[in-house]
Structures are given as C-alpha cells and as structure tokens.
Design an enzyme around this catalytic site. Structure first.
Site, mmCIF file in Angstrom:
data_model
loop_
_atom_site.group_PDB
_atom_site.id
_atom_site.type_symbol
_atom_site.label_atom_id
_atom_site.label_comp_id
_atom_site.label_asym_id
_atom_site.label_seq_id
_atom_site.Cartn_x
_atom_site.Cartn_y
_atom_site.Cartn_z
ATOM 1 N N ILE A 1 1.618 4.297 5.753
ATOM 2 C CA ILE A 1 0.154 4.204 5.691
ATOM 3 C C ILE A 1 -0.181 3.629 4.317
ATOM 4 C CG2 ILE A 1 -0.076 6.653 5.064
ATOM 5 C CD1 ILE A 1 -2.780 6.565 6.671
ATOM 6 N N GLU A 2 -0.692 2.398 4.315
ATOM 7 C CA GLU A 2 -0.800 1.632 3.073
ATOM 8 C C GLU A 2 -2.242 1.393 2.669
ATOM 9 O OE1 GLU A 2 0.861 -2.556 1.140
ATOM 10 O OE2 GLU A 2 1.677 -1.853 3.046
ATOM 11 N N VAL A 3 -2.510 1.669 1.393
ATOM 12 C CA VAL A 3 -3.791 1.427 0.733
ATOM 13 C C VAL A 3 -4.943 1.993 1.562
ATOM 14 C CG1 VAL A 3 -5.200 -0.256 -0.530
ATOM 15 C CG2 VAL A 3 -2.760 -0.648 -0.294
ATOM 16 N N HIS B 1 3.498 0.844 10.897
ATOM 17 C CA HIS B 1 2.738 0.501 9.695
ATOM 18 C C HIS B 1 1.256 0.440 10.040
ATOM 19 C CE1 HIS B 1 3.031 -2.168 5.831
ATOM 20 N NE2 HIS B 1 2.025 -1.301 5.754
#
Length: 183
Positions: free
Chosen positions: A121-123, A77
């Site tokens: 892969i966040e924001v 993450h």
C-alpha cells in the site's frame, strides 16, 4: 521478518540462498512485460524454483486469482502504483478523501478475496492505511510511505541509501548519500 524485493536475476543467482538464507524474497515482472496469465505463471514457477518466496504481481485481479489458484504466493499493489499512476492522478498520495479511502479498502478486500496474501500500500495517508490494515482478516499490508500502522514497513534501498539523483520520495529517510560518494 526481513523481506527483500529483488530482481529475478539476483534471486535466481546460484549463490543467492547461500548468502541470504533467511530473507523472505519477493520478485516480480511488470505486468506490461509479462505477457499472458500463463506466461506470468511460468515466470512465477521459475522464480519460486530459483529461490523466491513470493511473486509481486502488478497485473489485474483476475491474474492474481489465476496465480493464487495455482498456489503462487502473490503480493498485490494499491495506492500509488507507478505503472498505473495515470489512473490515480499522477505521482501523489492516494486515499485523501473518504471516497478514495473506501475505494482503497474495497481494492484491498478484492485482493484478499482473489487470494493474495499481501498488498503493498503505497503513498496513502497513515490513518487510512492503518484502518484498512486493522480491518483485513488475512491480508498483510506492506506500507510504502503509508505509515507505521501496517504489518510491514517497506522501503527501497536506493531511496534510503541515496543512490539516485532525481526526486527523493517524501517518506524516505536518507541514511547515506551514495550518489554523492560515487561522483
């Protein structure tokens, strides 16, 4: 490919694979609750034997490497990681500057080198996530609010179904407001 991230009690339910035979199912445990790397490995083994296909790992790169060396399919993450948000300035987009974008690329490369097969892969700005995804040799990028340029679009059912009453992420489109219906 349909992918679900489900809690271990759901994935390990005796009927789970009967009703969801074709779903690629990932489960995990927060690294703050997992204990040692060996504890994480025991959890991963139980999860895979119960029907999970992969393990979400919020632990450090050495934990990812340890699990991958034991042939555990690991998803890491990057970007906005809720359990690490104080390191990235809170709940906001990550990768807006050139330095941040390069750091994200380096982190994805490190996950690939450690043996992860995918990273959520966040924001992250869509252009940044797209370019990182394009440059990865083996690592799959699962976009959570990082645009359509990654290998997978990843959304939480509670977001798109409107099941909660607090802040709705900008990247979520609510298709039905279950929270209002439940009230």
């Amino acid at each position: 490919i349909d992918i679900v991230s489900a809690p271990i009690d759901l994935v390990s339910h005796p009927r789970y694979r009967e009703v969801a035979p074709g779903l690629f199912s990932m489960t995990g445990v927060d690294h703050r609750e997992a204990g040692t790397r060996e504890d994480y490995l025991r959890f991963a083994g139980r999860a895979l034997m119960a029907g999970a296909n992969a393990l979400y790992c919020s632990g450090g790169l050495e934990t990812v490497r340890f699990l991958a060396q034991e042939h555990i399919p690991v998803v890491g993450h990057v970007g906005l990681v809720p359990s690490r948000n104080t390191w990235t300035g809170g709940f906001r987009a990550v990768g807006k500057t050139a330095d941040q974008a390069l750091a994200l690329y380096d982190e994805c490369q490190a996950y690939e080198d450690a043996g992860a097969f995918a990273v959520e892969i966040e924001v992250v700005p869509e252009a940044v996530a797209t370019e990182i995804s394009r440059r990865m040799k083996k690592l799959l990028l699962w976009s959570m609010g990082a645009g359509a340029g990654c290998d997978v679009q990843y959304l939480f059912a509670m977001d798109i179904l409107g099941e909660h009453k607090d802040h709705m992420p900008r990247h979520s489109k609510v298709y039905r407001n279950f929270a209002a219906e439940h009230e």
